[in-house]
Design a protein around this motif. Structure first.
Motif, mmCIF file in Angstrom:
data_model
loop_
_atom_site.group_PDB
_atom_site.id
_atom_site.type_symbol
_atom_site.label_atom_id
_atom_site.label_comp_id
_atom_site.label_asym_id
_atom_site.label_seq_id
_atom_site.Cartn_x
_atom_site.Cartn_y
_atom_site.Cartn_z
ATOM 1 N N LEU A 125 -3.069 17.045 5.596
ATOM 2 C CA LEU A 125 -1.955 17.241 4.665
ATOM 3 C C LEU A 125 -1.318 15.912 4.299
ATOM 4 O O LEU A 125 -1.069 15.631 3.107
ATOM 5 N N LEU A 126 -1.043 15.067 5.285
ATOM 6 C CA LEU A 126 -0.408 13.782 4.997
ATOM 7 C C LEU A 126 -1.342 12.837 4.242
ATOM 8 O O LEU A 126 -0.878 11.927 3.551
ATOM 9 N N ALA A 127 -2.664 13.040 4.387
ATOM 10 C CA ALA A 127 -3.622 12.205 3.669
ATOM 11 C C ALA A 127 -3.921 12.742 2.273
ATOM 12 O O ALA A 127 -4.731 12.138 1.557
ATOM 13 N N GLY A 128 -3.308 13.865 1.895
ATOM 14 C CA GLY A 128 -3.549 14.429 0.574
ATOM 15 C C GLY A 128 -4.778 15.294 0.480
ATOM 16 O O GLY A 128 -5.185 15.666 -0.642
ATOM 17 N N ASP A 129 -5.385 15.644 1.607
ATOM 18 C CA ASP A 129 -6.565 16.500 1.624
ATOM 19 C C ASP A 129 -6.113 17.944 1.790
ATOM 20 O O ASP A 129 -5.993 18.452 2.903
ATOM 21 N N LEU A 130 -5.873 18.633 0.658
ATOM 22 C CA LEU A 130 -5.371 20.010 0.734
ATOM 23 C C LEU A 130 -6.423 20.966 1.274
ATOM 24 O O LEU A 130 -6.087 21.961 1.918
ATOM 25 N N ALA A 131 -7.696 20.669 1.010
ATOM 26 C CA ALA A 131 -8.745 21.544 1.534
ATOM 27 C C ALA A 131 -8.749 21.521 3.059
ATOM 28 O O ALA A 131 -8.879 22.567 3.706
ATOM 29 N N GLY A 132 -8.598 20.335 3.634
ATOM 30 C CA GLY A 132 -8.533 20.243 5.087
ATOM 31 C C GLY A 132 -7.278 20.889 5.653
ATOM 32 O O GLY A 132 -7.302 21.464 6.742
ATOM 33 N N TRP A 133 -6.161 20.802 4.942
ATOM 34 C CA TRP A 133 -4.916 21.422 5.386
ATOM 35 C C TRP A 133 -5.010 22.944 5.383
ATOM 36 O O TRP A 133 -4.506 23.609 6.282
ATOM 37 N N LEU A 134 -5.669 23.500 4.371
ATOM 38 C CA LEU A 134 -5.766 24.952 4.249
ATOM 39 C C LEU A 134 -6.905 25.542 5.077
ATOM 40 O O LEU A 134 -6.974 26.764 5.228
ATOM 41 N N ASP A 135 -7.781 24.700 5.593
ATOM 42 C CA ASP A 135 -8.917 25.183 6.381
ATOM 43 C C ASP A 135 -8.459 25.527 7.794
ATOM 44 O O ASP A 135 -8.142 24.651 8.589
ATOM 45 N N THR A 146 11.271 17.047 6.215
ATOM 46 C CA THR A 146 11.182 16.047 5.154
ATOM 47 C C THR A 146 11.218 14.611 5.665
ATOM 48 O O THR A 146 10.593 13.734 5.072
ATOM 49 N N SER A 147 11.940 14.345 6.769
ATOM 50 C CA SER A 147 12.188 12.961 7.172
ATOM 51 C C SER A 147 12.274 12.834 8.685
ATOM 52 O O SER A 147 12.338 13.829 9.417
ATOM 53 N N VAL A 148 12.325 11.568 9.110
ATOM 54 C CA VAL A 148 12.630 11.209 10.497
ATOM 55 C C VAL A 148 13.887 10.354 10.454
ATOM 56 O O VAL A 148 13.930 9.322 9.777
ATOM 57 N N TYR A 149 14.942 10.786 11.149
ATOM 58 C CA TYR A 149 16.232 10.085 11.156
ATOM 59 C C TYR A 149 16.370 9.324 12.463
ATOM 60 O O TYR A 149 16.113 9.860 13.545
ATOM 61 N N PHE A 150 16.796 8.080 12.368
ATOM 62 C CA PHE A 150 16.982 7.217 13.528
ATOM 63 C C PHE A 150 18.476 7.087 13.795
ATOM 64 O O PHE A 150 19.244 6.680 12.908
ATOM 65 N N LEU A 151 18.882 7.439 15.013
ATOM 66 C CA LEU A 151 20.289 7.412 15.411
ATOM 67 C C LEU A 151 20.433 6.544 16.653
ATOM 68 O O LEU A 151 19.671 6.699 17.621
ATOM 69 N N GLY A 152 21.387 5.652 16.643
ATOM 70 C CA GLY A 152 21.620 4.770 17.781
ATOM 71 C C GLY A 152 22.762 5.272 18.645
ATOM 72 O O GLY A 152 23.778 5.763 18.133
ATOM 73 N N ALA A 153 22.616 5.166 19.959
ATOM 74 C CA ALA A 153 23.649 5.581 20.901
ATOM 75 C C ALA A 153 24.641 4.443 21.093
ATOM 76 O O ALA A 153 24.251 3.315 21.425
ATOM 77 N N GLU A 154 25.916 4.736 20.889
ATOM 78 C CA GLU A 154 26.969 3.739 21.057
ATOM 79 C C GLU A 154 27.521 3.784 22.474
ATOM 80 O O GLU A 154 27.261 4.712 23.244
ATOM 81 N N TYR A 182 24.248 6.355 12.533
ATOM 82 C CA TYR A 182 23.069 6.396 11.683
ATOM 83 C C TYR A 182 22.481 4.993 11.541
ATOM 84 O O TYR A 182 23.196 4.027 11.284
ATOM 85 N N VAL A 183 21.159 4.871 11.720
ATOM 86 C CA VAL A 183 20.473 3.594 11.568
ATOM 87 C C VAL A 183 19.653 3.581 10.284
ATOM 88 O O VAL A 183 19.854 2.753 9.407
ATOM 89 N N GLU A 184 18.744 4.526 10.141
ATOM 90 C CA GLU A 184 17.921 4.641 8.944
ATOM 91 C C GLU A 184 17.196 5.977 8.981
ATOM 92 O O GLU A 184 17.275 6.717 9.969
ATOM 93 N N HIS A 185 16.481 6.273 7.903
ATOM 94 C CA HIS A 185 15.604 7.427 7.899
ATOM 95 C C HIS A 185 14.366 7.104 7.075
ATOM 96 O O HIS A 185 14.399 6.272 6.161
ATOM 97 N N ARG A 186 13.260 7.760 7.437
ATOM 98 C CA ARG A 186 11.986 7.550 6.762
ATOM 99 C C ARG A 186 11.424 8.904 6.356
ATOM 100 O O ARG A 186 11.302 9.810 7.179
ATOM 101 N N ASP A 187 11.085 9.026 5.103
ATOM 102 C CA ASP A 187 10.575 10.293 4.573
ATOM 103 C C ASP A 187 9.084 10.422 4.874
ATOM 104 O O ASP A 187 8.324 9.457 4.768
ATOM 105 N N HIS A 188 8.681 11.627 5.240
ATOM 106 C CA HIS A 188 7.251 11.928 5.372
ATOM 107 C C HIS A 188 6.820 13.012 4.394
ATOM 108 O O HIS A 188 5.640 13.116 4.053
ATOM 109 N N ASN A 189 7.773 13.856 3.937
ATOM 110 C CA ASN A 189 7.537 14.859 2.894
ATOM 111 C C ASN A 189 6.347 15.766 3.205
ATOM 112 O O ASN A 189 5.567 16.121 2.324
ATOM 113 N N ALA A 190 6.226 16.131 4.478
ATOM 114 C CA ALA A 190 5.131 17.022 4.856
ATOM 115 C C ALA A 190 5.424 18.477 4.522
ATOM 116 O O ALA A 190 4.506 19.288 4.390
ATOM 117 N N GLY A 191 6.690 18.824 4.381
ATOM 118 C CA GLY A 191 7.036 20.222 4.145
ATOM 119 C C GLY A 191 7.173 21.025 5.414
ATOM 120 O O GLY A 191 7.672 22.155 5.395
#
Length: 412
Positions: A326-336, A146-154, A161-170
């Motif tokens: 898939l990330l571009a919303g082209d389900l036909a290309g994803w299923l091909d 679902t996401s990419v989590y950014f973690l900083g080394a102390e 924890y720094v931040e996270h960004r969702d990609h929702n690719a499944g």
């Protein structure tokens, strides 16, 4: 493996009390054959297009993501990493202008699978560097479905924890490139199996250099010649040995022939060529009066190795482009799952011979002309699509026959 590809090889054994000149010769005896082996394979791995099943002309829709990410240039870095280390990774994440494809070395990324045969990993971890006002900082990225989590080394070794960004690719948007599939062991890549041979080549080169320096010239000797304490023997091309004592004797040792050392070095190179299926002339530099057929036969082993990697890497690239769809919303290309990448033809063949062979296939076997365009060396699917849009040039012989027929018809 990274050190050896860079040329930072382990030095041959040296006694503890070795002089600086001896150690200098050891360092200069290193010749980087590992890098050459990686280059020979990487220079034969270039993706030029993708074609879906049943498609006759033009590129499959995911190809636009390839050109958008400038993968014609960036693909080589992923191929070289997979060849060096046995595997590499590519990530696909949402970008400003579309899905963004990035390559990753296994030295900085690890992916973890529930089963080795799974298409997508459960999660992946990447180590990277980031720049802050206080200086460089180690940053970790954790990828999941679902996401990419950014973690900083102390400084104390903990992570924050720094931040996270969702990609929702499944799915975890990481694709693995495997050099050689082996059910019984890890994939070693190109470099690891030849590390011992590389060391033997360095040692043989060292012996050749030492023999060339200390034995390849006639060594003179003098018995009964008195020298002052600490004085070096007056031997050189511009010097004359002389002695006032009638008991002094002069002589010389025969020069050491270097042919034996050269033969040993060439024999080890032949072993390397046989084990890696590398054309001998690519390592030894001996290419004399070889016909096109003989050259193709010498490179047949290399082409088989290239073909094996094209099959493996091709599946990974198809997976990458499906993920872009898939990330571009082209389900036909994803299923091909029928689309296949097309690799550039890099075999040693004459362009005239290729054109002649496919020309005969068109005239004698009825193969469509446009089907042969993509078979020409160096022609990409973009070239084929552009040619298809150009107006068809009339056949000169057909025009002449039409003119003669009309001239022979009085009604015309």
């Amino acid at each position: 493996m990274h050190r050896y590809v860079k040329g930072d090889h382990d030095l041959p054994f040296a006694p503890r009390a070795s002089k600086a000149h001896y150690l200098w010769t050891l360092r200069k005896s290193r010749t980087n054959w590992c890098r050459l082996l990686v280059q020979l394979l990487a220079q034969n791995l270039f993706v030029d297009g993708i074609r879906a099943a049943g498609q006759t002309e033009g590129d499959a829709s995911p190809w636009r993501f390839w050109t958008l990410n400038r993968m014609a240039r960036r693909q080589s870095a992923i191929h070289r990493a997979a060849l060096k280390y046995g595997h590499a990774f590519a990530s696909v994440l949402p970008g400003d202008t579309g899905p963004a494809i990035r390559g990753h070395s296994p030295r900085t990324m690890s992916a973890f699978y529930a089963d080795e045969s799974d298409e997508w990993p459960v999660y992946a971890v990447e180590r990277a560097k980031s720049w802050t006002p206080s200086g460089p900082r180690t940053l970790y990225r954790l990828y999941d479905d679902t996401s990419v989590y950014f973690l900083g080394a102390e400084g104390d070794g903990s992570l924050s924890y720094v931040e996270h960004r969702d990609h929702n690719a499944g799915v975890t948007p990481i694709v693995r490139f495997v050099d050689e599939d082996d059910l019984d062991s890890d994939t070693p890549g190109v470099v690891e199996p030849v590390l011992d041979i590389q060391d033997r080549l360095n040692y043989s080169t060292f012996l050749l250099l030492m023999a060339g320096e200390h034995g390849a010239h006639r060594q003179r000797w003098a018995a009964g010649l008195e020298l002052d304490e600490g004085e070096e023997p007056p031997i050189g091309p511009d010097r004359l040995l002389h002695s006032d004592s009638p008991d002094t004797k002069f002589g010389s040792f025969d020069a050491t022939p270097l042919s034996g050392y050269v033969e040993v070095l060439e024999q080890v190179l032949r072993h390397l060529a046989a084990i890696t299926q590398t054309p001998p002339h690519a390592l030894l530099g001996s290419l004399t009066n070889l016909s096109a057929d003989a050259l193709a036969a010498a490179e047949s082993g290399l082409q088989r190795r290239v073909g094996e990697r094209r099959t493996s890497y091709g599946e990974s690239w198809e997976q990458v482009l499906r993920l872009c769809s898939l990330l571009a919303g082209d389900l036909a290309g994803w299923l091909d799952t029928t689309a296949q990448v097309r690799w550039r033809d890099t075999e040693t063949r004459s362009l005239a011979a290729v054109v002649d062979a496919w020309g005969k296939a068109v005239t004698m076997l009825g193969v469509p002309q446009r089907a042969t365009w993509e078979r020409l060396p160096g022609v990409t699917d973009t070239d084929v699509a552009r040619w298809a849009e150009m107006p068809v040039t009339p056949d000169g012989a057909g025009l002449l026959a039409d003119v003669l027929a009309r001239a022979a018809d009085p009604a015309s």
